[in-house]
Enzyme design. Structure first.
Site, mmCIF file in Angstrom:
data_model
loop_
_atom_site.group_PDB
_atom_site.id
_atom_site.type_symbol
_atom_site.label_atom_id
_atom_site.label_comp_id
_atom_site.label_asym_id
_atom_site.label_seq_id
_atom_site.Cartn_x
_atom_site.Cartn_y
_atom_site.Cartn_z
ATOM 1 N N GLY B 91 0.783 -1.258 0.166
ATOM 2 C CA GLY B 91 -0.674 0.038 0.103
ATOM 3 C C GLY B 91 0.745 0.936 -0.028
ATOM 4 O O GLY B 91 2.078 1.169 -1.067
ATOM 5 N N SER B 123 6.062 -5.062 -1.522
ATOM 6 C CA SER B 123 5.376 -4.207 -1.159
ATOM 7 C C SER B 123 6.309 -3.121 -0.423
ATOM 8 O O SER B 123 7.197 -3.254 0.229
ATOM 9 C CB SER B 123 4.002 -3.533 -1.784
ATOM 10 O OG SER B 123 4.351 -2.229 -2.884
ATOM 11 N N ALA B 124 5.496 -2.230 0.179
ATOM 12 C CA ALA B 124 5.090 -0.934 1.564
ATOM 13 C C ALA B 124 5.916 -1.993 2.666
ATOM 14 O O ALA B 124 6.714 -1.688 3.049
ATOM 15 C CB ALA B 124 3.769 -0.778 1.279
ATOM 16 N N HIS B 160 9.125 -3.265 -6.562
ATOM 17 C CA HIS B 160 8.336 -3.131 -8.297
ATOM 18 C C HIS B 160 9.327 -2.884 -8.902
ATOM 19 O O HIS B 160 9.168 -1.426 -9.397
ATOM 20 C CB HIS B 160 7.210 -2.272 -7.793
ATOM 21 C CG HIS B 160 6.227 -2.935 -7.387
ATOM 22 N ND1 HIS B 160 4.978 -2.995 -7.650
ATOM 23 C CD2 HIS B 160 5.331 -2.972 -5.908
ATOM 24 C CE1 HIS B 160 4.486 -3.086 -6.559
ATOM 25 N NE2 HIS B 160 4.698 -2.946 -5.200
ATOM 26 N N GLU B 195 8.961 -7.394 -10.507
ATOM 27 C CA GLU B 195 7.841 -7.823 -9.715
ATOM 28 C C GLU B 195 7.939 -9.396 -9.744
ATOM 29 O O GLU B 195 8.422 -10.190 -10.654
ATOM 30 C CB GLU B 195 6.353 -7.349 -10.358
ATOM 31 C CG GLU B 195 5.869 -5.957 -10.281
ATOM 32 C CD GLU B 195 5.174 -5.567 -11.052
ATOM 33 O OE1 GLU B 195 3.825 -6.173 -12.012
ATOM 34 O OE2 GLU B 195 4.823 -3.952 -10.122
#
Lengths: 251, 251
Positions: B91, B123-124, B160, B195
């Site tokens: 997020g 991700s985050a 990413h 990814e």
């Protein structure tokens, strides 16, 4: 306030050269008056300040304005105080803001612009003119003392606005990033500037320049399009609450 | 240190569903042992923590692991202390880190992972496992107390990772952003994860999982490709100097 400010999305538009699209926009700000522009190259990271000055100086000179980079000044604060106009270039917004704070220029530029000295900023130089740098697209490669910035205008701007996302990329689109900003910071709004578009501020009024419309993103998910020539009062776009741009925001 | 950590670039790969590509990677971390995973949904901004849990829980349950989101816990610190495993979802990285600090979980998760409790972040959730969040791709929508993060691994990761830039966009490519980071923070290096790719850390060793190679970006501009199955010592990728991840870095 006697503001004269030009906030440009980008140094380039489409395949045009450096600031090549921006001649009329710069004249709108500087009005063909003989002005000595002080250039702040602090957003440049992977090339020297001399190199950066060498890109910007010919553009301004061709338009009839003298320009010198502040990195030559023995006393940068004095250079700002004596400037006829101030230009802040793009690059990395976090590096720019960190260096502005370290050089003690955040308050100095804010005061000088409040007196009526013209300010032009593009990309990162547009971000630091906002109350905070919370709507930059840049990577936070260094930590400035605060995300609070110069607050030359009372609301957040997102430069280099581009819609959608590349094929095969599952990161967020710009709209999704702005939706996150608006959700967590409601009822703030964000003015998005596509490449080539600029906001020209005179006193308490702003005018959109450039063929692609500016967009106002609202926290309810709606968007307002402001085509070229649209003029509005600065307080018609909602920024952070009063006092947010200071120690309270910086926590 | 008895670390068991899985850091994934993304929740999605290509057109696969949520975490659909990650089954074998999650089993590599959790080893089919019966574990109750505590999920941290704090990176979610535009949807509720309940909604986020509803996306993640079925994925883990299908793989044989129970999962509950920490937002249901009366005492989040206690929930972390009693966790069999910790999962931190993607997020907005700034919102995630800010909420981790506010809940007092930064030190708690670091201590728990140092004891050997498995940690998975995507991700985050990958960014906050690094010494700092200086290599996030996210917009700084809120200001956390510091960019220093949990430091579960000793170097910066860029999730990413995608090469190049969209046509018609004059902002920076990812390579240009990382070049800025590396220039201003030399001699640090950055591990970039495309990814679908992940880093699996066991003790002081890390292994690349996923069909697209991880890349190590160096400050001299060179890049090292680490294909699937490559194993290396954690200290072979240079992170910030010792002590940088703390008050000194936070300034």
């Amino acid at each position: 306030m006697n503001r004269r400010i030009l906030l440009m999305s980008s140094s380039r538009k489409d395949t045009l050269g450096y600031l090549e699209h921006a001649g009329q926009q710069l004249h709108a700000l500087l009005r063909n008056e003989p002005r000595k522009v002080v250039f702040v190259p602090f957003a440049g990271v992977t090339f020297s300040f001399d190199t950066y000055e060498g890109m910007v100086k010919p553009v301004f000179e061709r338009l009839g304005y003298a320009l010198e980079s502040i990195h030559h000044a023995d006393d940068p604060l004095r250079a700002i105080e004596q400037a006829d106009a101030i230009a802040v270039g793009g690059g990395n917004t976090f590096a720019l803001l960190d260096r502005l704070y370290r050089a003690g220029l955040v308050d100095a530029i804010r005061a000088k612009v409040a007196e009526g000295t013209p300010y032009v900023g593009w990309s990162a130089g547009c971000n630091v003119a906002c109350p905070t740098i919370r709507t930059t697209n840049d990577m936070p490669i260094v930590q400035p003392p605060s995300l609070s910035a110069m607050g030359l205008v009372p609301f957040q701007i997102n430069p280099h606005f581009v819609s959608g996302k590349p094929v095969g990329y599952n990161g967020e689109s710009r709209e999704e990033r702005l939706a996150e900003f608006l959700h967590i910071n409601a009822p703030e709004q964000v003015l998005a500037l596509p490449e080539g578009t600029a906001l020209h501020v005179t006193g308490e009024r702003a005018t959109v320049l450039g063929e692609r419309p500016a967009l106002v993103f609202e926290s309810d998910g709606s968007t307002r399009s402001l085509p070229e020539g649209t003029t509005f009062d600065l307080d018609q776009v909602r920024g952070p609450a009063a006092g947010a741009n200071g120690p309270a925001f910086a926590r």
